[in-house]
Design an enzyme around this catalytic site. Structure first.
Site, PDB file in Angstrom:
ATOM      1  N   GLY A   1       0.797  -1.225   0.000  1.00 47.35           N
ATOM      2  CA  GLY A   1       0.000   0.000   0.000  1.00 47.35           C
ATOM      3  C   GLY A   1       0.830   1.276   0.000  1.00 47.35           C
ATOM      4  O   GLY A   1       0.275   2.371   0.045  1.00 47.35           O
TER       5      GLY A   1
ATOM      6  N   LYS B   1      -6.750   4.820 -13.800  1.00 47.01           N
ATOM      7  CA  LYS B   1      -8.110   5.118 -13.349  1.00 47.01           C
ATOM      8  C   LYS B   1      -8.295   4.603 -11.918  1.00 47.01           C
ATOM      9  O   LYS B   1      -7.834   3.517 -11.586  1.00 47.01           O
ATOM     10  CB  LYS B   1      -9.090   4.419 -14.291  1.00 47.01           C
ATOM     11  CG  LYS B   1     -10.547   4.630 -13.972  1.00 47.01           C
ATOM     12  CD  LYS B   1     -11.038   5.978 -14.465  1.00 47.01           C
ATOM     13  CE  LYS B   1     -12.396   6.334 -13.902  1.00 47.01           C
ATOM     14  NZ  LYS B   1     -12.593   7.799 -13.828  1.00 47.01           N
TER      15      LYS B   1
ATOM     16  N   ARG C   1       4.049 -15.866  -5.566  1.00 50.01           N
ATOM     17  CA  ARG C   1       4.291 -16.819  -4.473  1.00 50.01           C
ATOM     18  C   ARG C   1       2.985 -17.537  -4.163  1.00 50.01           C
ATOM     19  O   ARG C   1       1.932 -17.176  -4.681  1.00 50.01           O
ATOM     20  CB  ARG C   1       4.731 -16.053  -3.230  1.00 50.01           C
ATOM     21  CG  ARG C   1       3.688 -14.997  -2.884  1.00 50.01           C
ATOM     22  CD  ARG C   1       3.959 -14.233  -1.631  1.00 50.01           C
ATOM     23  NE  ARG C   1       3.215 -12.997  -1.606  1.00 50.01           N
ATOM     24  CZ  ARG C   1       1.955 -12.838  -1.249  1.00 50.01           C
ATOM     25  NH1 ARG C   1       1.252 -13.888  -0.869  1.00 50.01           N
ATOM     26  NH2 ARG C   1       1.364 -11.667  -1.274  1.00 50.01           N
TER      27      ARG C   1
ATOM     28  N   ARG D   1      -9.507 -15.867   8.202  1.00 53.65           N
ATOM     29  CA  ARG D   1      -8.200 -15.745   8.849  1.00 53.65           C
ATOM     30  C   ARG D   1      -8.424 -15.530  10.339  1.00 53.65           C
ATOM     31  O   ARG D   1      -9.099 -14.578  10.737  1.00 53.65           O
ATOM     32  CB  ARG D   1      -7.420 -14.566   8.291  1.00 53.65           C
ATOM     33  CG  ARG D   1      -7.116 -14.719   6.811  1.00 53.65           C
ATOM     34  CD  ARG D   1      -6.094 -13.701   6.378  1.00 53.65           C
ATOM     35  NE  ARG D   1      -5.923 -13.761   4.933  1.00 53.65           N
ATOM     36  CZ  ARG D   1      -4.939 -13.172   4.272  1.00 53.65           C
ATOM     37  NH1 ARG D   1      -4.037 -12.477   4.934  1.00 53.65           N
ATOM     38  NH2 ARG D   1      -4.855 -13.264   2.964  1.00 53.65           N
TER      39      ARG D   1
HETATM   40  P1  ADP Z   1       0.274  -3.022  -3.147  1.00 52.81           P
HETATM   41  O1  ADP Z   1       1.272  -3.757  -3.976  1.00 52.81           O
HETATM   42  O2  ADP Z   1       0.871  -1.837  -2.442  1.00 52.81           O
HETATM   43  O3  ADP Z   1      -0.550  -3.906  -2.266  1.00 52.81           O
HETATM   44  P2  ADP Z   1      -1.918  -2.901  -5.091  1.00 52.81           P
HETATM   45  O4  ADP Z   1      -1.704  -2.534  -6.506  1.00 52.81           O
HETATM   46  O5  ADP Z   1      -2.193  -4.333  -4.808  1.00 52.81           O
HETATM   47  O6  ADP Z   1      -0.700  -2.343  -4.224  1.00 52.81           O
HETATM   48  O7  ADP Z   1      -3.102  -2.026  -4.490  1.00 52.81           O
HETATM   49  C1  ADP Z   1      -3.404  -2.071  -3.117  1.00 52.81           C
HETATM   50  C2  ADP Z   1      -4.847  -1.651  -2.918  1.00 52.81           C
HETATM   51  O8  ADP Z   1      -5.057  -0.316  -3.365  1.00 52.81           O
HETATM   52  C3  ADP Z   1      -5.829  -2.492  -3.704  1.00 52.81           C
HETATM   53  O9  ADP Z   1      -6.194  -3.650  -3.013  1.00 52.81           O
HETATM   54  C4  ADP Z   1      -6.996  -1.519  -3.864  1.00 52.81           C
HETATM   55  O10 ADP Z   1      -7.779  -1.546  -2.688  1.00 52.81           O
HETATM   56  C5  ADP Z   1      -6.317  -0.185  -3.975  1.00 52.81           C
HETATM   57  N1  ADP Z   1      -6.145   0.172  -5.407  1.00 52.81           N
HETATM   58  C6  ADP Z   1      -5.032   0.007  -6.147  1.00 52.81           C
HETATM   59  N2  ADP Z   1      -5.227   0.430  -7.423  1.00 52.81           N
HETATM   60  C7  ADP Z   1      -6.497   0.871  -7.478  1.00 52.81           C
HETATM   61  C8  ADP Z   1      -7.323   1.438  -8.523  1.00 52.81           C
HETATM   62  N3  ADP Z   1      -6.863   1.665  -9.752  1.00 52.81           N
HETATM   63  N4  ADP Z   1      -8.599   1.778  -8.204  1.00 52.81           N
HETATM   64  C9  ADP Z   1      -9.073   1.576  -6.962  1.00 52.81           C
HETATM   65  N5  ADP Z   1      -8.360   1.059  -5.942  1.00 52.81           N
HETATM   66  C10 ADP Z   1      -7.086   0.706  -6.191  1.00 52.81           C
END
Ligand code: ADP
Length: 454
Positions: free
Chosen positions: A165, A201, A292, A338
């Site tokens: 995040g 987006k 993983r 979990r």
């Molecule tokens: P990280 O690798 O930091 O976990 P992610 O790409 O998996 O990053 O994104 C983490 C969270 O951020 C997602 O689970 C979602 O809740 C939110 N998120 C990421 N990209 C988007 C997007 N384009 N639109 C809405 N929410 C997003």
């Protein structure tokens, strides 16, 4: 097959890997930190080696100590599990340099899919649905504004090297976008040593749906259908289920096949999960690829009958996947809760300390993956997950009823866990009707009456 597998992990996943290795006739070496000296899973390993003090930066994250443990114990392979070094391409590379098989993808495939910009590029080529947005790293703010106006606000700025995040900013105006790029880039440069960011987006309301894939070193890749992990708190998954409910089978198959194509094109061997957000019109957009085995893999094992951890070991030993796409069928519905040692009534405060009573449920269609037993002391150093409760039912309603009954049977004390919260969540309308989005648990926690029990 390997002679001896070293497990560079702890807790329930260490136990899960020991079981799979033993079934395959491999000996196991488990490394542990001083805080885990009494870990019950260690009794199941053929050999155990202490690699340092409690803090993971001095033990489970120490590549040098893990490699020396592997060398002194003559392990010919290392299974990283999840977390710690599981997605560390440097670690996979060091294993290769030391002639120890890393049970997972090659460092190259890991780096290719782990970097969000290169992953998105590969997804575009494989036909995996992605968010509209910039094709490459953003070089100047004006370019970002142009992209954002093209796709429409709100947008999200994301760091290519991001994880956990970090390095993300939501922007609803030009000004927020310019500031978001600066902040995300700075945060990512500090945290990951790579400040590259891109814009895509932002979806306000979405479900989290992911596709489990497996690849081998012979160019094969299959998908094991999908899971829904929409029930989260602060981006941490709480409940996972499969197959994802309410997804049109034709759309589901297309998305799953595109995920397998991505894995195949990346030359990927091992278990991978392609994560997506899905909007109300069942449009899918890829979030990222996890390179993983995941915490929630038992959901897929239940509905497909495929032992994912055993496949990862066999594939690393050079065997082709034991299944082809035609062999994979979905049977029934599975849910995983979990079990975290946290007190939901007190801000999810961690609950380290002595577990006096621990009586796990059983019966038809019930699986408990845990390293805990009565008398175990939960160390304060690590993740609060102390186990996973997985149920398999004929259909979703059957699985929900079985899960609630299993939770009723589960006794843990005096530490608090998330089990009572799970019971409530599973009975709430948004969950029962799968009419939910990734913020529904947070809304429910704020005002449970807004989400009446069914
Ligand atoms: P990280 O690798 O930091 O976990 P992610 O790409 O998996 O990053 O994104 C983490 C969270 O951020 C997602 O689970 C979602 O809740 C939110 N998120 C990421 N990209 C988007 C997007 N384009 N639109 C809405 N929410 C997003």
């Amino acid at each position: 097959m390997f002679n001896r597998i070293l497990i560079a992990n702890r807790g329930e996943i260490a136990l899960r890997i020991i079981r799979a290795a033993r079934e395959l006739g491999c000996r196991t070496v488990c490394v542990f930190s001083e805080a885990d000296r009494d870990g019950p899973w260690l009794e199941q390993a053929d050999q155990t080696i202490c690699i340092g003090p409690g803090p993971s930066t001095e033990s489970y994250l120490r590549i040098d100590r893990i490699i020396s443990a592997a060398e002194t114990s003559h392990a010919d392979a290392i299974h990283p599990g999840y977390g710690f070094l599981a997605e560390n391409a440097e670690f996979a590379g060091v294993c290769r340099d030391c002639n120890i098989e890393f049970i997972g993808p090659s460092p190259e495939a890991m780096a290719l899919l782990g970097d969000k910009i290169s992953c998105k590029r590969m997804a575009r080529e494989a036909g995996t649905p992605i968010f509209p947005g910039s094709e490459d790293a953003i070089e100047d703010p004006d370019e970002a504004i142009e992209v954002a106006r093209g796709i429409g606000f709100p947008v999200i700025v994301k760091a290519s090297a991001g994880g956990g995040g970090r390095g993300m900013r939501i922007a609803r105006t030009d000004e927020e976008l310019v500031e978001g790029i600066r902040a995300a880039s700075q945060e990512a440069a500090a945290a990951f040593g790579n400040g590259a960011v891109y814009v895509e987006k932002f979806l306000e309301q979405a479900r989290h749906v992911e596709v489990q894939c497996l690849g081998d070193t012979h160019g094969n890749a299959v998908h094991l259908y999908n899971r829904d992990c929409t029930s989260q708190r602060r981006h941490q998954k709480l409940i996972e289920e499969g197959p994802a409910p309410g997804v049109d089978p034709k759309i589901r198959d297309e998305v799953c096949e595109s995920a397998a194509a991505l894995i195949r094109n990346a030359g990927y061997a091992g278990a991978a999960t392609v994560e997506f957000l899905m909007d109300r019109d069942q449009q899918f957009y890829m979030l990222e690829v996890n390179t993983r085995v995941q915490v929630e893999h038992p959901v897929t094992e239940a509905i497909t009958g495929v032992d994912i951890v055993k496949e990862t070991i066999c594939v690393a030993a050079g065997a082709p996947l034991s299944i082809s796409q035609e062999d994979v069928e979905i049977r029934g519905h599975a849910i995983e809760c979990r079990v975290n040692a946290e007190d939901p009534d007190r801000g999810f405060m961690p609950q380290p300390g002595l577990v006096e009573s621990f009586q796990a449920p059983g019966g038809f269609g019930v699986r408990v993956d845990t390293h805990v037993r009565p008398g175990y002391r939960i160390p304060p150093n690590y993740d609060s997950m102390i186990g996973k409760l997985i149920v398999h039912g004929r259909d979703r309603a059957d699985a929900i009823a079985r899960m609630r009954s299993a939770i009723d049977e589960f006794r843990v004390g005096p530490i608090r866990t998330t089990l009572p919260l799970h019971h409530r969540l599973l009975g709430a309308r948004p969950f029962v009707d799968h009419d939910f989005d990734i913020h529904w648990v947070e809304r429910f926690l704020e005002s449970p009456q807004a989400a009446p029990a069914s």
